[in-house]
Design a protein around this motif. Structure first.
Motif, PDB file in Angstrom:
ATOM      1  N   HIS A   1       0.766  -1.331   0.034  1.00 52.92           N
ATOM      2  CA  HIS A   1       0.108  -0.056  -0.190  1.00 52.92           C
ATOM      3  C   HIS A   1       0.728   1.259   0.082  1.00 52.92           C
ATOM      4  CE1 HIS A   1      -3.176  -2.790   0.998  1.00 52.92           C
ATOM      5  NE2 HIS A   1      -2.489  -3.234   1.921  1.00 52.92           N
ATOM      6  N   ASP A   2       2.300   1.268   0.072  1.00 46.39           N
ATOM      7  CA  ASP A   2       3.147   2.205  -0.116  1.00 46.39           C
ATOM      8  C   ASP A   2       4.117   2.322  -1.070  1.00 46.39           C
ATOM      9  OD1 ASP A   2       4.826   4.790   0.644  1.00 46.39           O
ATOM     10  OD2 ASP A   2       5.223   3.941   2.710  1.00 46.39           O
ATOM     11  N   PRO A   3       3.705   3.026  -2.305  1.00 47.89           N
ATOM     12  CA  PRO A   3       4.586   3.057  -3.346  1.00 47.89           C
ATOM     13  C   PRO A   3       6.133   3.664  -3.171  1.00 47.89           C
ATOM     14  CG  PRO A   3       2.583   3.982  -3.798  1.00 47.89           C
ATOM     15  CD  PRO A   3       2.437   3.734  -2.425  1.00 47.89           C
ATOM     16  N   ALA A   4       6.076   4.074  -1.903  1.00 52.31           N
ATOM     17  CA  ALA A   4       7.466   4.914  -1.629  1.00 52.31           C
ATOM     18  C   ALA A   4       8.577   3.538  -1.006  1.00 52.31           C
ATOM     19  CB  ALA A   4       7.310   6.112  -0.478  1.00 52.31           C
ATOM     20  N   LYS A   5       7.881   2.638  -1.009  1.00 47.77           N
ATOM     21  CA  LYS A   5       8.470   1.587  -0.332  1.00 47.77           C
ATOM     22  C   LYS A   5       8.569   0.235  -1.407  1.00 47.77           C
ATOM     23  CE  LYS A   5       7.737   2.491   4.523  1.00 47.77           C
ATOM     24  NZ  LYS A   5       7.185   1.854   5.794  1.00 47.77           N
ATOM     25  N   PRO A   6       9.442   0.503  -2.435  1.00 47.97           N
ATOM     26  CA  PRO A   6       9.392  -0.431  -3.732  1.00 47.97           C
ATOM     27  C   PRO A   6      10.099  -1.783  -3.465  1.00 47.97           C
ATOM     28  CG  PRO A   6      11.070   1.084  -4.226  1.00 47.97           C
ATOM     29  CD  PRO A   6      10.421   1.696  -2.880  1.00 47.97           C
ATOM     30  N   GLY A   7      10.812  -1.960  -2.048  1.00 50.32           N
ATOM     31  CA  GLY A   7      11.344  -3.001  -1.914  1.00 50.32           C
ATOM     32  C   GLY A   7      12.823  -3.068  -2.647  1.00 50.32           C
ATOM     33  N   GLY A   8      13.281  -4.240  -2.546  1.00 51.79           N
ATOM     34  CA  GLY A   8      14.612  -4.504  -3.340  1.00 51.79           C
ATOM     35  C   GLY A   8      15.901  -4.287  -2.173  1.00 51.79           C
ATOM     36  N   LYS A   9      15.530  -3.941  -1.123  1.00 50.11           N
ATOM     37  CA  LYS A   9      16.766  -3.675  -0.221  1.00 50.11           C
ATOM     38  C   LYS A   9      17.095  -5.006   0.456  1.00 50.11           C
ATOM     39  CE  LYS A   9      15.804   1.131   0.866  1.00 50.11           C
ATOM     40  NZ  LYS A   9      15.678   2.233   2.006  1.00 50.11           N
ATOM     41  N   ALA A  10      18.399  -5.249   0.944  1.00 50.15           N
ATOM     42  CA  ALA A  10      18.768  -6.406   1.664  1.00 50.15           C
ATOM     43  C   ALA A  10      18.231  -6.692   2.990  1.00 50.15           C
ATOM     44  CB  ALA A  10      20.112  -6.397   1.656  1.00 50.15           C
ATOM     45  N   LEU A  11      17.800  -7.710   3.253  1.00 51.47           N
ATOM     46  CA  LEU A  11      17.176  -7.998   4.509  1.00 51.47           C
ATOM     47  C   LEU A  11      17.908  -7.382   5.763  1.00 51.47           C
ATOM     48  CD1 LEU A  11      15.538 -11.290   4.216  1.00 51.47           C
ATOM     49  CD2 LEU A  11      14.482  -9.250   3.834  1.00 51.47           C
ATOM     50  N   SER A  12      17.552  -7.097   6.761  1.00 47.23           N
ATOM     51  CA  SER A  12      18.462  -6.800   7.972  1.00 47.23           C
ATOM     52  C   SER A  12      18.689  -8.100   8.882  1.00 47.23           C
ATOM     53  CB  SER A  12      17.782  -5.449   8.649  1.00 47.23           C
ATOM     54  OG  SER A  12      16.689  -5.813   9.259  1.00 47.23           O
ATOM     55  N   GLN A  13      19.439  -7.978   9.745  1.00 46.16           N
ATOM     56  CA  GLN A  13      19.685  -8.889  10.737  1.00 46.16           C
ATOM     57  C   GLN A  13      18.327  -9.115  11.528  1.00 46.16           C
ATOM     58  OE1 GLN A  13      23.270  -9.497  12.584  1.00 46.16           O
ATOM     59  NE2 GLN A  13      24.480  -8.823  10.851  1.00 46.16           N
ATOM     60  N   ARG A  14      17.804  -7.622  11.862  1.00 43.81           N
ATOM     61  CA  ARG A  14      16.689  -7.670  12.517  1.00 43.81           C
ATOM     62  C   ARG A  14      15.374  -8.283  12.074  1.00 43.81           C
ATOM     63  NH1 ARG A  14      15.244  -4.014  16.573  1.00 43.81           N
ATOM     64  NH2 ARG A  14      17.136  -2.889  16.127  1.00 43.81           N
ATOM     65  N   HIS A  15      15.331  -8.139  10.725  1.00 38.30           N
ATOM     66  CA  HIS A  15      14.234  -8.852  10.025  1.00 38.30           C
ATOM     67  C   HIS A  15      14.402 -10.427  10.124  1.00 38.30           C
ATOM     68  CE1 HIS A  15      11.463  -8.854   6.304  1.00 38.30           C
ATOM     69  NE2 HIS A  15      11.644 -10.177   6.586  1.00 38.30           N
ATOM     70  N   VAL A  16      15.362 -10.897  10.191  1.00 38.75           N
ATOM     71  CA  VAL A  16      15.780 -12.445  10.252  1.00 38.75           C
ATOM     72  C   VAL A  16      15.354 -12.851  11.479  1.00 38.75           C
ATOM     73  CG1 VAL A  16      17.442 -14.131   9.855  1.00 38.75           C
ATOM     74  CG2 VAL A  16      17.417 -12.343   8.186  1.00 38.75           C
ATOM     75  N   TRP A  17      15.606 -12.042  12.412  1.00 37.33           N
ATOM     76  CA  TRP A  17      15.383 -12.410  13.807  1.00 37.33           C
ATOM     77  C   TRP A  17      13.917 -12.520  13.998  1.00 37.33           C
ATOM     78  CZ3 TRP A  17      19.559 -11.948  17.927  1.00 37.33           C
ATOM     79  CH2 TRP A  17      18.887 -12.388  19.261  1.00 37.33           C
TER      80      TRP A  17
END
Length: 374
Positions: free
Chosen positions: A274-290
């Motif tokens: 729902h937010d076009p300003a966040k198109p993805g494509g960035k590397a996952l963070s360690q916090r995300h994996v946790w």
């Protein structure tokens, strides 16, 4: 203590993966500019202390180590600034005075003395900085070198999953991916599979690029950056390759390229719905994996869900291999331990302490004696 409030945003920024070397150096330079108690950087002097400090942070360090060392140095220099001490003139007594007053603030806001392990790690970070300055002839002594480090004792082993629990988690995330058949679900399954089937540190998968997938002697391999910045590789078994390939296929289709043309982080964020300003494509963070591991372990019904972490996967890999008689040298090589004692003491010894403890023999001896008397 080790993270002065004004510097928190900078220390967080130092963990952001990706970007070019030039971008990293700019980020580090901005962070070092904020450090107190050091003379202003002279752009004409390539050996100015702030310039050299940037290189110290940049060289041979993982993102986690870089952030920790910056926070440690910031804490020391803030103390020097408050007490009017030139850090290049500091002596052991000054470091002792600082060490003796180190505190940490808990999540509840309570301030308490730093633990021995925190004190030891903080001193190691500051000592590393002084050694780097010494090697560049910017100071004659390292005031931390002679400071007594606290004895922390042998740390208890961190938790590992048993074989059934690890299998349950792997099955859960792959079944979920098959049901949803979405890019995000297959990526999550790939994350779990890569961690549990390779034993690599979480930083290896969060910093890997698509181009790090390679082949050698008929094996698909993942090249990655290990501890200390050295490059290494690990073969990927079919069970790990399956979710990874499906994820990359879906990602390539979404971005309108072929699988061979796909570039960027190996494991990346997906577009916000729902937010076009966040198109993805960035590397996952360690916090995300946790967070991913915790939520999926809970969904899989694992009793250890509240304590699972990326390192749990690494410990599980090592412990299961050693429990099934894989030679400790091979496990050491897989996990990238410089010292075999790390593999043996932290992974193997725990298993033997549980499974081959003499208390089992004692119980049998007493049981036999009690049976004869009854």
């Amino acid at each position: 203590m080790t993270d002065p409030a004004p510097l928190v945003p900078i220390t967080n920024a130092l963990t952001l993966p990706g970007g070019s070397p030039a971008t990293l150096r700019e980020t580090l330079a901005a962070a070092v500019d904020l450090l107190p108690a050091l003379p202003p950087a002279d752009p004409r002097d390539r050996y100015a202390i702030r310039h050299v400090t940037v290189l110290w942070l940049e060289t041979d360090k993982t993102e986690h180590t870089r952030r920790a060392y910056y926070a440690d140095l910031a804490a020391w220099l803030s103390w020097c600034d408050r007490t009017g001490l030139d850090p290049l003139q500091a002596r052991r007594a000054d470091v002792d005075a600082w060490k003796n007053g180190l505190t940490v603030t808990g999540r509840d806001g309570t301030v308490r003395p730093a633990s021995p392990s925190t004190v030891g790690r903080t001193l190691a970070g500051v000592s590393s900085w002084y050694r780097y300055l010494q090697s560049n002839d910017l100071t004659e002594r390292n005031p931390v070198a002679a400071v007594n480090r606290p004895k922390t004792g042998k740390r208890p082993p961190l938790p590992a999953l048993d074989r059934d629990s690890a299998a349950a988690l792997l099955n859960h995330v792959e079944d979920r991916a098959r049901r949803n058949d979405t890019e995000a679900s297959w990526r999550d399954a790939a994350v779990v599979a890569l961690l549990f089937y390779t034993g690599v540190r979480v930083s290896a998968v969060t910093t890997a690029e698509v181009g790090d997938l390679d082949s050698d002697a008929g094996h698909t391999i993942l090249r990655y950056t290990g501890k200390g910045g050295h490059r290494d590789f690990v073969p990927l078994v079919p069970a790990a390759l399956h979710p990874l390939r499906r994820y990359l296929e879906l990602r390539a289709a979404r971005t309108g390229v072929t699988l061979d043309q796909l570039r960027g982080p190996l494991l990346a964020t997906t577009p916000h719905p729902h937010d076009p300003a966040k198109p993805g494509g960035k590397a996952l963070s360690q916090r995300h994996v946790w967070h991913l591991l915790r939520t999926q372990a809970e969904a899989a019904g694992l009793e250890a869900a509240s304590t699972i972490s990326p390192h749990t996967a690494r410990r599980t890999t090592g412990t299961l291999l050693l429990a099934h008689d894989v030679p400790v040298q091979k496990v050491q090589d897989l996990l990238g331990h410089a010292d075999i004692r790390t593999t043996r003491d932290h992974y193997d010894a725990h298993r033997h302490k549980l499974e081959t403890s003499p208390v089992h023999t004692l119980a049998q001896l007493l049981a036999d004696a009690r049976h004869r008397r009854s």
